[in-house]
Scaffold this motif. Structure first.
Motif, PDB file in Angstrom:
ATOM      1  N   HIS A   1       0.853  -1.191   0.000  1.00 24.08           N
ATOM      2  CA  HIS A   1       0.000   0.000   0.000  1.00 24.08           C
ATOM      3  C   HIS A   1       0.885   1.237   0.000  1.00 24.08           C
ATOM      4  O   HIS A   1       2.108   1.135   0.007  1.00 24.08           O
ATOM      5  CB  HIS A   1      -0.992  -0.022   1.163  1.00 24.08           C
ATOM      6  CG  HIS A   1      -0.398   0.092   2.537  1.00 24.08           C
ATOM      7  ND1 HIS A   1       0.610  -0.727   2.993  1.00 24.08           N
ATOM      8  CD2 HIS A   1      -0.670   0.949   3.568  1.00 24.08           C
ATOM      9  CE1 HIS A   1       0.904  -0.392   4.245  1.00 24.08           C
ATOM     10  NE2 HIS A   1       0.155   0.615   4.610  1.00 24.08           N
TER      11      HIS A   1
ATOM     12  N   HIS B   1       1.241   3.893   2.109  1.00 24.68           N
ATOM     13  CA  HIS B   1       1.687   4.659   3.273  1.00 24.68           C
ATOM     14  C   HIS B   1       3.197   4.865   3.226  1.00 24.68           C
ATOM     15  O   HIS B   1       3.945   4.014   2.751  1.00 24.68           O
ATOM     16  CB  HIS B   1       1.256   3.975   4.574  1.00 24.68           C
ATOM     17  CG  HIS B   1      -0.207   4.148   4.850  1.00 24.68           C
ATOM     18  ND1 HIS B   1      -0.898   3.363   5.741  1.00 24.68           N
ATOM     19  CD2 HIS B   1      -1.106   5.027   4.320  1.00 24.68           C
ATOM     20  CE1 HIS B   1      -2.170   3.762   5.768  1.00 24.68           C
ATOM     21  NE2 HIS B   1      -2.321   4.757   4.908  1.00 24.68           N
TER      22      HIS B   1
ATOM     23  N   ASP C   1       5.601   4.832   5.277  1.00 21.11           N
ATOM     24  CA  ASP C   1       6.538   3.881   5.895  1.00 21.11           C
ATOM     25  C   ASP C   1       6.767   2.648   5.011  1.00 21.11           C
ATOM     26  O   ASP C   1       7.615   1.810   5.322  1.00 21.11           O
ATOM     27  CB  ASP C   1       6.098   3.472   7.316  1.00 21.11           C
ATOM     28  CG  ASP C   1       4.685   2.904   7.393  1.00 21.11           C
ATOM     29  OD1 ASP C   1       3.791   3.422   6.699  1.00 21.11           O
ATOM     30  OD2 ASP C   1       4.480   1.936   8.160  1.00 21.11           O
ATOM     31  N   HIS C   2       6.037   2.573   3.875  1.00 21.62           N
ATOM     32  CA  HIS C   2       6.218   1.455   2.937  1.00 21.62           C
ATOM     33  C   HIS C   2       6.726   1.906   1.572  1.00 21.62           C
ATOM     34  O   HIS C   2       6.997   1.074   0.715  1.00 21.62           O
ATOM     35  CB  HIS C   2       4.897   0.688   2.776  1.00 21.62           C
ATOM     36  CG  HIS C   2       4.431   0.103   4.072  1.00 21.62           C
ATOM     37  ND1 HIS C   2       4.622  -1.223   4.404  1.00 21.62           N
ATOM     38  CD2 HIS C   2       3.847   0.694   5.146  1.00 21.62           C
ATOM     39  CE1 HIS C   2       4.145  -1.429   5.626  1.00 21.62           C
ATOM     40  NE2 HIS C   2       3.676  -0.285   6.099  1.00 21.62           N
TER      41      HIS C   2
ATOM     42  N   HIS D   1      -7.065  -2.294   6.149  1.00 18.16           N
ATOM     43  CA  HIS D   1      -6.196  -1.510   7.042  1.00 18.16           C
ATOM     44  C   HIS D   1      -7.061  -0.312   7.439  1.00 18.16           C
ATOM     45  O   HIS D   1      -7.084   0.680   6.731  1.00 18.16           O
ATOM     46  CB  HIS D   1      -4.979  -1.105   6.190  1.00 18.16           C
ATOM     47  CG  HIS D   1      -3.874  -0.400   6.861  1.00 18.16           C
ATOM     48  ND1 HIS D   1      -3.547  -0.538   8.178  1.00 18.16           N
ATOM     49  CD2 HIS D   1      -2.936   0.450   6.325  1.00 18.16           C
ATOM     50  CE1 HIS D   1      -2.467   0.206   8.425  1.00 18.16           C
ATOM     51  NE2 HIS D   1      -2.093   0.819   7.328  1.00 18.16           N
TER      52      HIS D   1
ATOM     53  N   ASP E   1       0.006  -4.469   7.886  1.00 21.16           N
ATOM     54  CA  ASP E   1      -0.908  -3.325   7.853  1.00 21.16           C
ATOM     55  C   ASP E   1      -2.348  -3.760   7.593  1.00 21.16           C
ATOM     56  O   ASP E   1      -2.942  -3.453   6.556  1.00 21.16           O
ATOM     57  CB  ASP E   1      -0.430  -2.272   6.837  1.00 21.16           C
ATOM     58  CG  ASP E   1       0.861  -1.624   7.303  1.00 21.16           C
ATOM     59  OD1 ASP E   1       1.857  -2.358   7.447  1.00 21.16           O
ATOM     60  OD2 ASP E   1       0.874  -0.408   7.545  1.00 21.16           O
TER      61      ASP E   1
END
Ligand SMILES: [Zn+2]
Ligand SMILES: [Zn+2]
Ligand SMILES: [Zn+2]
Length: 253
Positions: free
Chosen positions: A74, A76, A78-79, A152, A170
């Motif tokens: 996904h 976000h 942090d990814h 999520h 997530d």
């Protein structure tokens, strides 16, 4: 297949900036968690799931010399924040790096990394080839990947199954239909953020309950917050076939 957990931390990582709790001050290397990501060496291919903010450091730790593809769960940060660093592999391999994600995630990457997708690119920016995926199995250079759609909070996110390995991060919900794709997996890596309820992640208790339905041979939890507690103390509470993941953990399957 060789699996390496590149990062097992939640979005802020562990230690968290400015925090002085026992976990953030721990000297145990297993309490130092980069942002969540995994590397698969499978059927002669080198595949990474997610390129978080620590991607460069993770590639250096693994001494990875070749990257065949990136798959995204996904959008976000942090990814995805480390996507720019794939240019090191462009320089080495003299080719584009294929990335695989659903349309919504590709659109977000086009916005956040507009310079990568510009018609006239500045020299040296990453060179990427996009592949849109849906909730259907697909292949990366002969490696079959099965997406598993999970929720999520309200955001549909993809987990992935590759042979007998499943990676689900997530999420705080998976439907019975999607769970069918996970059954029979030998090794599961699963989101377990912390002990307290959270709007978009499984708690430790919820994650253990899901593992008891899936019944893989071995499970490692990931996307772990400093609020979870010290690695060695949390592990003592878990059933023998469920462990907390830690950065650098490698498994052969
Ligand atoms: Zn995350
Ligand atoms: Zn802390
Ligand atoms: Zn997320």
């Amino acid at each position: 297949m060789q699996i390496t957990l590149l990062g097992t931390g939640t979005s802020s990582g562990v230690p968290m900036i400015g925090c002085t709790c026992a976990v953030c001050r721990s000297v145990d290397f297993r309490d130092k968690r980069l942002r969540s990501s995994v590397h698969l060496a499978v059927d002669g291919r080198s595949i990474v799931i997610d390129t978080g903010p620590d991607f460069r450091q993770q590639m250096l730790r693994l001494s990875l010399e070749r990257l065949d593809a990136v798959v995204f769960t996904h959008e976000h940060k942090d990814h995805t924040a480390g996507l720019d660093e794939v240019r090191a592999f462009n320089f080495r391999q003299q080719e584009e790096i294929p990335i695989y994600a659903r349309g919504r995630v590709l659109n977000q990457l086009r916005n956040e990394f507009a310079y990568v997708f510009a018609d006239k690119k500045y020299p040296g920016v990453p060179s990427i080839r996009t592949h849109e995926i849906n909730n259907e199995p697909f292949e990366i250079a002969g490696v079959r990947i099965i997406p598993i759609e999970v929720m999520h909070h309200r955001l549909p996110v993809f987990g992935f199954r590759v042979h007998n390995f499943t990676y689900l991060t997530d999420l705080n919900y998976i439907s019975d239909a999607e769970l069918e794709k996970v059954y029979g997996t030998q090794v599961l890596v699963l989101d377990a953020l912390q002990r307290n309820d959270h709007i978009s992640h499984f708690t430790l208790e919820q994650a253990v309950a899901l593992v008891e339905r899936i019944r893989p041979e071995l499970t490692f939890f990931t996307h772990i917050s400093h609020k979870m507690g010290l690695h060695h103390e949390v592990e003592k509470e878990l059933p023998h076939n469920i462990r907390l993941g830690y950065d650098g953990l490698q498994l052969s399957l």
